[in-house]
Design a protein around this motif. Structure first.
Motif, short mmCIF file in Angstrom:
data_model
loop_
_atom_site.label_atom_id
_atom_site.label_comp_id
_atom_site.label_asym_id
_atom_site.label_seq_id
_atom_site.Cartn_x
_atom_site.Cartn_y
_atom_site.Cartn_z
N LYS A 7 55.24 94.47 13.09
CA LYS A 7 55.91 94.52 14.32
C LYS A 7 56.52 93.26 14.73
O LYS A 7 55.40 92.12 14.68
N GLY A 25 49.67 98.19 12.50
CA GLY A 25 48.79 99.23 13.41
C GLY A 25 48.62 98.75 14.95
O GLY A 25 47.98 99.33 15.70
N ALA A 26 49.29 97.64 15.16
CA ALA A 26 48.71 96.96 16.77
C ALA A 26 49.62 97.78 17.58
O ALA A 26 50.94 98.08 17.24
N ALA A 27 49.22 97.71 18.75
CA ALA A 27 50.07 98.07 19.83
C ALA A 27 50.55 97.13 20.61
O ALA A 27 50.06 96.21 21.02
N LEU A 28 52.10 97.20 20.77
CA LEU A 28 52.45 96.16 21.40
C LEU A 28 52.15 95.95 22.76
O LEU A 28 52.39 94.81 23.10
N SER A 29 51.81 96.96 23.34
CA SER A 29 51.28 97.01 24.70
C SER A 29 50.17 95.77 24.86
O SER A 29 49.88 95.27 26.10
N GLN A 30 49.48 95.54 23.92
CA GLN A 30 48.29 94.83 23.89
C GLN A 30 48.57 93.26 23.99
O GLN A 30 47.87 92.30 24.38
N TYR A 31 49.91 92.79 23.93
CA TYR A 31 50.43 91.31 23.75
C TYR A 31 51.26 91.33 25.07
O TYR A 31 52.18 92.17 25.44
N ARG A 32 50.93 90.06 25.79
CA ARG A 32 51.63 90.10 26.98
C ARG A 32 52.61 88.68 26.80
O ARG A 32 51.66 87.83 26.68
N HIS A 61 42.37 92.54 24.98
CA HIS A 61 41.59 93.47 24.20
C HIS A 61 41.02 94.74 24.66
O HIS A 61 40.72 94.38 25.95
N ARG A 62 41.13 95.57 24.19
CA ARG A 62 40.43 97.11 24.72
C ARG A 62 38.94 96.70 24.57
O ARG A 62 38.47 96.77 23.48
#
Length: 79
Positions: A7, A25-32, A61-62
């Motif tokens: 992505k 597999g990463a959620a783009l919401s975890q990057y700001r 990080h969750r």
């Protein structure tokens, strides 16, 4: 050779420059991503190849809450 799909993280200022790639597999919401103005802390600082502005990247990080499972220990010496 098989190509891995990733992505693309785009510049938040011009929305055209490719700042970095994230795993598929990463959620783009975890990057700001944000424009580096002032002294806001960032995990990574990059420069947009398109507009030349500095972009800060913060990785969220969750942290999963720990699950405590009660267990019963039965020691036969005390019974």
């Amino acid at each position: 050779m098989e190509q891995e799909i990733r992505k693309i993280l785009r510049c938040p200022i011009c929305e055209k420059g490719r700042i970095a790639d994230a795993p598929a597999g990463a959620a783009l919401s975890q990057y700001r991503l944000f424009a580096m103005v002032g002294d806001e802390p960032a995990d990574i600082i990059a420069k947009c190849p398109r507009c030349g502005m500095q972009v800060g990247i913060t990785v969220r990080h969750r942290t999963e809450p720990s699950i405590i499972v009660p267990t019963l220990c039965r020691d036969t010496a005390w019974a």
